[in-house]
Structures are given as C-alpha cells and as structure tokens.
Design an enzyme around this catalytic site. Structure first.
Site, PDB file in Angstrom:
ATOM      1  N   LYS A  23       0.837  -1.101   0.059  1.00 10.58           N
ATOM      2  CA  LYS A  23       0.097   0.060  -0.044  1.00 10.58           C
ATOM      3  C   LYS A  23       0.933   1.304  -0.114  1.00 10.58           C
ATOM      4  CE  LYS A  23      -4.065   2.302   2.344  1.00 10.58           C
ATOM      5  NZ  LYS A  23      -3.537   3.721   1.687  1.00 10.58           N
ATOM      6  N   ASP A  25       1.561   5.258   0.038  1.00  8.51           N
ATOM      7  CA  ASP A  25       0.622   6.607   0.413  1.00  8.51           C
ATOM      8  C   ASP A  25       0.841   7.814  -0.472  1.00  8.51           C
ATOM      9  OD1 ASP A  25      -0.528   8.062   2.335  1.00  8.51           O
ATOM     10  OD2 ASP A  25       1.240   8.308   3.760  1.00  8.51           O
ATOM     11  N   ARG A  28      -5.132   8.440  -4.597  1.00  7.58           N
ATOM     12  CA  ARG A  28      -5.681   7.359  -5.222  1.00  7.58           C
ATOM     13  C   ARG A  28      -6.363   8.106  -6.794  1.00  7.58           C
ATOM     14  NH1 ARG A  28      -8.831   2.675  -4.020  1.00  7.58           N
ATOM     15  NH2 ARG A  28      -9.360   1.668  -5.850  1.00  7.58           N
ATOM     16  N   ARG A  43      -9.763  10.404  -6.694  1.00  5.46           N
ATOM     17  CA  ARG A  43     -11.082   9.717  -5.933  1.00  5.46           C
ATOM     18  C   ARG A  43     -12.143  10.768  -5.925  1.00  5.46           C
ATOM     19  NH1 ARG A  43      -9.806   7.674  -0.025  1.00  5.46           N
ATOM     20  NH2 ARG A  43     -11.845   7.574   0.175  1.00  5.46           N
ATOM     21  N   GLU A 183       3.914   2.040   4.267  1.00  2.59           N
ATOM     22  CA  GLU A 183       2.748   2.403   4.877  1.00  2.59           C
ATOM     23  C   GLU A 183       2.090   1.245   5.359  1.00  2.59           C
ATOM     24  OE1 GLU A 183      -1.402   4.385   4.059  1.00  2.59           O
ATOM     25  OE2 GLU A 183      -0.100   4.277   2.524  1.00  2.59           O
ATOM     26  N   LYS A 205      -7.023  -3.736   4.303  1.00  3.79           N
ATOM     27  CA  LYS A 205      -5.722  -3.109   4.712  1.00  3.79           C
ATOM     28  C   LYS A 205      -5.451  -2.907   5.847  1.00  3.79           C
ATOM     29  CE  LYS A 205      -7.974   1.623   4.803  1.00  3.79           C
ATOM     30  NZ  LYS A 205      -7.789   3.069   4.567  1.00  3.79           N
ATOM     31  N   ASP A 533      44.465  14.458  -8.519  1.00 11.88           N
ATOM     32  CA  ASP A 533      44.681  13.019  -8.069  1.00 11.88           C
ATOM     33  C   ASP A 533      44.241  11.835  -8.967  1.00 11.88           C
ATOM     34  OD1 ASP A 533      45.756  11.005  -6.666  1.00 11.88           O
ATOM     35  OD2 ASP A 533      44.294  11.351  -4.875  1.00 11.88           O
TER      36      ASP A 533
END
Length: 613
Positions: A23, A25, A28, A43, A183, A205, A533
C-alpha cells in the site's frame, strides 16, 4: 468514476485465497488512455494532469506500443516513490499544491511522480469490472511487460508508470514493508470483482503503525481534537493532534476530565497540565513533527508524563524489523553547531537514500571507515573484511586475502549503519572483474579556502568532455573537493586505457593553467595549486561512493550535483546528512542517467585517437 476502496483491519487475512500488494501513501487515481485523450482523475473527481504533466508525457512516449491496446483504464496510486515499498506523501502533497505552470514543469522534470498501477479496469475497450482479481492482475502484468513498464517498482527507474506486483506470503512482505519504512499492505481476495465506489471486505488494508507515548496538552472546543505533546529538554512540545480510534464513551469521559481540570483556556482550546498519558498510533511524522493519521491506541495509566520524551518519540519514528537490531539508538554520531545527529537518525538517512546509494555499492568490494563512538571521538578504523558476527544476509566476496562485504541490499546497508560504518569507499570495478566500469577524477584543493580551484578544474574538464561527447557526472567529495564520475561500458577497457585518458586530461589542464593545477604528489611542492589526483584511479584504489556520509564535523555527504550548480556559490557544507534527503525529493538525483550513459560513451574512439598521437 469512484474507485473501489479497501476496509481497514488491524490484522490481514492469511493464506489462500488472498494476494498481497504494497500500500503506497499517495493520491488514489484512475488513469484512462484513449487514442486522442488522457485522463487522470482523483477519487474526488479532480483532474490531476495539470499538476502532474509527467504522466501525460510518459503516456505519449509509450503510445506507439500502447496504441493496439486502447482504450485502456488503470486503477492505481499517484506517488512520489522514495524506495520500492514506500511513497513520500508530504512531497507529493507539495507537488499537488503548485499552481504556477513554470514551477510545475520544473518539478515534473527534476523530481517526477509515478503512477503505481495495481489494477486493470478496461483493455481494448472491454470492461474488466466483472473479471476476477487474479485474472485482472495477470492481464495487467502481461500488458505492462509488453509496454516495457517495470514489473518491480523502483524510484531509480525512469518509467513514470510502474506495476504493483502481488505477493503470496503476507509475513515476508510485511517484514519487507517495515524494513523499507512503508505504509502497509492491502490483502485482496483472488476472486473479487471490481465494484465502483464500494468499500469492500474483499480488499483489506493493514498499516505499518508506529506508536508514541505522549500526553494531552489541549482540547479544541469546536472539533474536540486532542493536542498531543512530549517533553523535549524539560519543556512540553506539541507533536500533533488526535481524534480517531477512541470510542464514544471514553471520548466523553476524556472531554469531561479536560474541561473540569483545564489550567486555562482561550476562544479555541482548553489547556491542561501534563497528566493524561496515552499511546497513539501514527504512520509518519512530518519534518515539523506533525503526526500523519494519528489514532488512539490505549491509555497509559502506569506512565508518568516525564517518561513521554522527545527521544522516545524520535526512536518510535524509525522502526526496523526483526533481524535489524538497533543498539544505542540515541548515541550522538555528529555534533554540528547546535545540531546533534544520533545513530537512529543516521540509520534513517541510509534508508531514505538507499534507492540512490545502493546502485553505486552493488557488487563492489566495500571498504568502510567505522566510528564506534561517533565522529566527535578520534577513534576510527578501516574495515575491509566481513566480521564473523555478521548475519547471514550480509554477503561477501573474497579477493586479495580480504573477504569484502558486498552491500547489495537495504538490509545490509542498515546493518552497516548500526555498526556505525560512516564512510563507504568502493573500487572502480565490480567484484570478480579486473577492468574498471567508471573513471573518477578527484579534484582535491590544497585547502577549503581554495575550493574555487576545484570548481575551475571541473568546469574546464567538462568543456573537454563535452567536446568529445563524453558524458560525465559530478559530486562533492563531502569533505573539501569535487569528484567527476565517467561511466564506462563494463568489461571493455582496462586500467591502461583509462590511464592514457587521465594523463591526457592532466596534461591538458596543467598546460593550460600551470599556476592553478599540478600532479605533484608532495604537498610541499604544490604551492597552493590544486592536486589532480588522477593516479588514484587504478586497480586496488577506492573512492568515496555517491551519497556516503563523511566523518567530518559537519556531517558532510558526497553529494551528486547538476553541472549548473558547479559555480562560485557552491558550498560543500550545505550538503549534509540532514539536507540531502530533502534535496533528492525536490531536485531528484543528478546521477539518475548513469547507467544509460554507460553504454553510449564514445570511449573506444577517444582511446584509439589518443593512442595514435
């Protein structure tokens, strides 16, 4: 279209018929791609494309391969990928708040987001809503393979759309999520259909909670949010607010207690002296110590407010799974001015930069410098051999009487951090190889005050490399100089070839600027000239790896730069363990094109020309 949503449970269902996904974070979103249109909708029905133009750019890039599959519809999460199993919500939120086109475009190029595709809702115009989850997943994986979309998430991959794989073993995946500071996990029933707008028990979830012991310092009069606090240096400091997770009866009792015992109040809050201790779950703490998704866990009746400390709060933020035991978590490693960086914070730094650090360590015999008592102490030592007490997951490679550690994964990296391995030095070739796969030019000024000589050398070398179409990358050394990395095709050129090239560059710089540069090894004969160098580039020698910390007094980091940053304003001390993770989030990684450049270098033509001179 409203997405299908998972139901939260403290524990996930185990075994068949469940599959498990990481899942992330983020936001959506539903991604719809048609022949002449791209839509990315949140969403809540918000159009996300104006804020994240990199999505449409990538879709247009893969359109030739995608055309025969249109129209297609993906379900997924829009994220800023911090590592394969973790997204940084705070940075994504910052991106989403940008409103002006120019900053949006710049951010989309320097630090792009990813669309993590976890479901296929339409393919060739056919709805997949009534196709079972395991079949949708199989079709999605096949489609991503055809489109050459990565099947294992990686922030180092330039693909803007990435596939979210499904796993069968919950316990193994959850331990990996904890290791990566992710998450949580979504368990999905293999026979579940996709149901628009429904919060379904077929998707479950679970979250990777952290827990902090704290006390209540105030209650908001309007919304009854409880302000949480801990003691820092003897004084209460607020760490966020909490409302969820407590039942109605306990909430009513708590509200009554606070109102009856309030020490003071104003138009917004009742204030109470430290007295009510509780354990609160949260996902992450923002930079300003603001808790994300805080939830009541339980009252701590046996805990005194004085025991709820900032140190315990800091320790709670950086949880590690079994197998990564953290000893002396609060041990100071650096003290720079008023800033103290502890071991647990250093280990978190390693985790935060791991996706960009590990590619430069993988399959290279490692030499570390360990500071067992922190960098403020003079005691330090080089470690080349894998110790007998190293856990099994720490792999090694035996060469030249040394059993070199191979730091190929995040587990080994964090374990080394717990050993207070601060500096990571690697050779120029992979384990088991004799030919280098990169050239590194070390530009070492005689003193920090003469750092501009390193800038001048870098700029002049860049002009030469541009003229012969060689791609080069630059970083600070983390101490006082600069280092230029030139990737080479693997197993193609030997150290004799690279020496011809470095001699050419050295001769050119010294010939053009004899008062500024030298290859004189004796310091007394350099006379404030910058030492080139280049002899350091040879078999058996090592160089500090990109993103390695340094054992100096300002917690410096060998930090990759963009070439336009190499100016008179550049300050090495700006790039530290505290600042580099934020820099990656806002500017991306300047070494991101390293592997691509490796196979495009015209080095063979250059060496052929130099050998004929």
């Amino acid at each position: 279209m409203k997405p299908m949503l998972p139901t939260y449970h403290e524990t996930a269902p185990k075994g068949k018929p469940w599959g498990y996904e990481v899942k992330y974070d983020g936001f959506r979103a539903i991604l719809v791609i048609e022949a002449n249109k791209v839509e990315l909708t949140s969403r809540n029905g918000k159009d996300l494309l104006p804020a994240f133009p990199e999505i449409e750019r990538f879709v247009n890039k893969i359109k030739p391969k995608l055309s025969k599959h249109l129209p297609v519809q993906f379900d997924g999460e829009l994220v800023w990928l911090a590592n394969p199993l973790k997204a940084d919500f705070m940075h994504l939120q910052w991106r989403g708040r940008l409103r002006i086109k120019k900053p949006i475009e710049k951010a989309s190029l320097l630090s792009p987001v990813c669309f993590m595709a976890f479901d296929l809702l339409m393919h060739k115009g056919k709805s997949f809503h009534l196709v079972k989850y395991h079949e949708r997943k199989k079709q999605l994986e096949t489609l991503c393979g055809l489109l050459e979309i990565p099947l294992l998430p990686s922030p180092a991959n330039e693909a803007i759309i990435q596939y979210v794989p499904v796993y069968k073993n919950f316990t193994e995946l959850f331990e990996n999520v904890v290791l990566h500071d992710g998450e949580g996990i979504v368990a999905k029933h293999e026979n579940s259909f996709w149901e628009e707008g429904k919060r379904t028990p077929q998707w479950v979830k679970t979250k990777n909670w952290r827990t902090v012991a704290c006390f209540i310092s105030a209650m908001n009069k309007e919304n009854s949010y409880f302000t949480l606090a801990v003691y820092k240096a003897g004084s209460p400091v607020n760490i966020g607010q909490m409302k969820n997770g407590i039942d109605k009866r306990e909430r009513a009792i708590l509200q009554q207690i606070i109102m009856q015992n309030a020490s003071s109040g104003d138009e917004n809050n009742f204030y109470i002296h430290p007295s009510i201790c509780l354990a609160v779950n949260y996902l992450h703490a923002y930079d300003e110590a603001e808790l994300r998704e805080s939830q009541f866990k339980e009252f701590l009746t046996a805990t005194k407010p004085e025991e709820c400390t900032w140190e315990r709060f800091t320790g709670s933020q950086f949880a590690f799974p079994a197998g990564i035991s953290v000893t002396s978590a609060d041990k100071p490693v650096w003290k720079s001015g008023n800033e103290v960086i502890t071991k647990i914070e250093y280990m978190q730094y390693l985790r935060e930069v791991s996706s960009w650090f590990l590619p430069h360590l993988t399959d290279k015999g490692l030499t570390t410098i360990r500071y067992p008592h922190g960098t403020m102490n003079d005691e330090r030592f080089f470690q080349k051999n894998r110790p007998e007490y190293a856990p099994e997951f720490v792999k090694s490679y035996f060469e030249h009487d040394n059993d070199y550690i191979l730091c190929n994964d995040i587990q080994t990296l964090i374990w080394l951090g717990n050993q207070l391995a601060i500096e990571f030095h690697t050779p120029f070739q992979r384990a088991g190889k004799t030919d280098p796969d990169e050239i590194v030019l070390d530009l070492d000024p005689p003193s920090p005050e003469l750092f501009q000589l390193a800038v001048k050398a870098a700029v002049e070398i860049k002009k030469v490399l541009d003229s012969i179409k060689m791609k080069a990358f630059i970083k600070t050394s983390g101490n006082k100089g600069l280092q230029i990395h030139i990737p080479l095709p693997a197993d193609t050129f030997g150290y004799q070839d690279t020496r011809i090239f470095t001699d050419f560059l050295g001769d050119f710089l010294i010939g053009a600027f004899p008062d500024d540069f030298t290859v004189e090894r004796l310091k007394k004969n350099r006379y404030n000239r910058l030492y080139l160098d280049f002899v350091q580039h040879s078999e058996g020698k090592t160089i500090i790896s990109p993103y390695s910390a340094r054992g100096n007094d300002f917690a410096g980091v060998a930090t990759p730069l963009y070439w336009d940053e190499v100016t008179g304003d550049l300050s090495i001390k700006d790039h530290t363990v505290l600042t580099v993770p934020k820099r990656i989030r806002s500017l991306g990684c300047p070494f991101s094109g390293y592997e691509k450049a490796r196979n495009e270098q015209p080095f063979e033509e250059v060496i052929r020309f130099l050998k004929q001179r």
